[in-house]
Design a protein around this motif. Structure first.
Motif, PDB file in Angstrom:
ATOM      1  N   ARG A  83     -39.259 101.849  31.532  1.00 23.16           N
ATOM      2  CA  ARG A  83     -39.243 101.959  32.528  1.00 23.16           C
ATOM      3  C   ARG A  83     -37.856 102.339  32.581  1.00 23.16           C
ATOM      4  NH1 ARG A  83     -43.492  99.181  31.504  1.00 23.16           N
ATOM      5  NH2 ARG A  83     -44.969  98.160  32.570  1.00 23.16           N
ATOM      6  N   LEU A  87     -35.283 105.064  36.583  1.00 25.56           N
ATOM      7  CA  LEU A  87     -34.373 104.357  37.461  1.00 25.56           C
ATOM      8  C   LEU A  87     -33.468 105.116  38.182  1.00 25.56           C
ATOM      9  CD1 LEU A  87     -34.190 101.107  36.205  1.00 25.56           C
ATOM     10  CD2 LEU A  87     -35.624 101.608  38.204  1.00 25.56           C
ATOM     11  N   GLY A  91     -30.643 102.268  40.268  1.00 24.97           N
ATOM     12  CA  GLY A  91     -31.818 101.152  40.039  1.00 24.97           C
ATOM     13  C   GLY A  91     -31.149 100.319  38.809  1.00 24.97           C
ATOM     14  N   ARG A  94     -28.328  97.313  39.220  1.00 32.25           N
ATOM     15  CA  ARG A  94     -29.760  96.073  39.373  1.00 32.25           C
ATOM     16  C   ARG A  94     -30.113  95.637  38.427  1.00 32.25           C
ATOM     17  NH1 ARG A  94     -33.755  97.281  44.479  1.00 32.25           N
ATOM     18  NH2 ARG A  94     -31.554  97.368  45.298  1.00 32.25           N
ATOM     19  N   PHE A  95     -30.838  96.822  37.333  1.00 29.28           N
ATOM     20  CA  PHE A  95     -32.208  95.806  36.458  1.00 29.28           C
ATOM     21  C   PHE A  95     -30.642  95.583  34.853  1.00 29.28           C
ATOM     22  CE2 PHE A  95     -33.410  97.051  32.285  1.00 29.28           C
ATOM     23  CZ  PHE A  95     -34.648  96.814  32.644  1.00 29.28           C
TER      24      PHE A  95
END
Lengths: 178, 142
Positions: A83, A87, A91, A94-95
């Protein structure tokens, strides 16, 4: 004729097994209260060097811990990494930031995190936000007190449920009682 | 009746005539007869037939033993072969179901973990049992 009947019986048995499997709770990645590093199958699954450059980029923060993960956790992280390309740059950041503390949690902590996440999202957004805010405002002693109370409740509930579900491991799937 | 008597006389005359044929002619006639017979019918090969018969008899002999001697090796083998196919189907099926279930659970876990990771609330908050209590309505205030 006889063979046909046997095949039919086998097919029925398989159908039954599939139904049972489908209804059964998802198998746990590890038993509660077991440290992540002590997983018996650590080292299973693909080595870091076997990952694609895209997977390595997505899972970069886990590089040093990768060889300690068991096969199931590796497969889970690889599934998650699929995934990553979709992003946004924020994103992705943050991931990566949240990945390491999450991966280093004990299995029990991850189980609690998933449970709490699910429960939090059953609440309306404003209630959820106020619950988070209330938690963050609590002094450490109160948090500890609440955690102890919750753990005691959980243990009590597990003891009550134990005779009813001998085959299911306690903890992960059982939501905490109010 | 007259025809029969005539045929008898002819046969007699031929037999008497044959007795007077010289040795060389008799030998040539005998060889010609053998050659004619050899051309007429192919060699019957009785040995080949006698070899095949026991094979067929063996096959037939296994038949009655099905009912009378269930412990026979052939019967056992057949029974084993009859059960082998469903057993293989069963084992392969169970392995398939197990793999599929594993895949499904990993996918579900990955979905959940991805959602936790992408949330704004710190993962440490979610992992704390105190937060469970707060979510359950316990405010922790004395």
């Amino acid at each position: 004729m006889r063979l046909g009947r046997l095949l039919l019986a086998s097919a029925a048995l398989l159908l039954g097994a599939a139904t049972v499997f489908a209804q059964a709770p998802a198998p746990r990645t590890a038993a509660p209260a077991r440290p992540a590093a002590a997983t018996p199958a650590a080292g299973d699954g693909p080595a870091w060097s076997q990952l694609t450059p895209q997977q390595q980029e997505a899972l970069a923060p886990l590089k040093s811990d990768w060889s300690n993960l068991d096969g199931t956790r590796k497969r889970k992280w690889l599934e998650i990494s699929a995934r990553y390309p979709s992003l946004s740059p924020e994103g992705k950041q943050r991931f990566h930031e949240r990945m390491v503390p999450y991966a280093r949690m004990t299995p029990e902590q991850r189980v609690t995190a998933r449970e709490n996440f699910k429960r939090a999202y059953t609440l309306p957004a404003d209630q959820r936000h106020s619950a988070v805010q209330h938690y963050q405002e609590l002094p450490p002693e109160s948090r500890q007190e609440l955690a102890d109370k919750e753990a005691a409740k959980k243990a009590e509930q597990a003891a009550k449920d134990a005779p009813q579900r001998k085959t299911r491991p306690a903890g992960e799937s059982q939501p905490a009682k109010k | 009746m007259k025809q029969e008597i005539f045929a008898f006389h002819i046969r007699q005359a031929l037999n008497e005539g044959a007795a007077h044929i010289d040795y060389k002619s008799q030998l040539r006639l005998a060889k010609a007869r053998e050659a004619a017979l050899a051309r007429l019918k192919p060699s019957p090969r009785p040995q080949t037939i006698s070899v095949r018969v026991p094979t067929l008899q063996l096959g037939t002999a296994a038949g009655p033993s099905l009912g009378s001697a269930p412990e026979g090796g052939l019967w056992r083998w057949l029974r084993g072969a009859g059960l082998a196919a469903p057993l293989i189907v069963l084992v392969v099926g169970f392995i398939g179901i197990y793999q599929w279930q594993q895949m499904r659970s990993i996918e579900a876990l990955a979905n959940m973990d991805f959602a936790v990771l992408m949330d704004e609330t710190p993962v440490e908050t979610y992992a704390d049992r105190a937060f469970s209590a707060v979510l359950a309505g316990d405010t922790g205030s004395n």
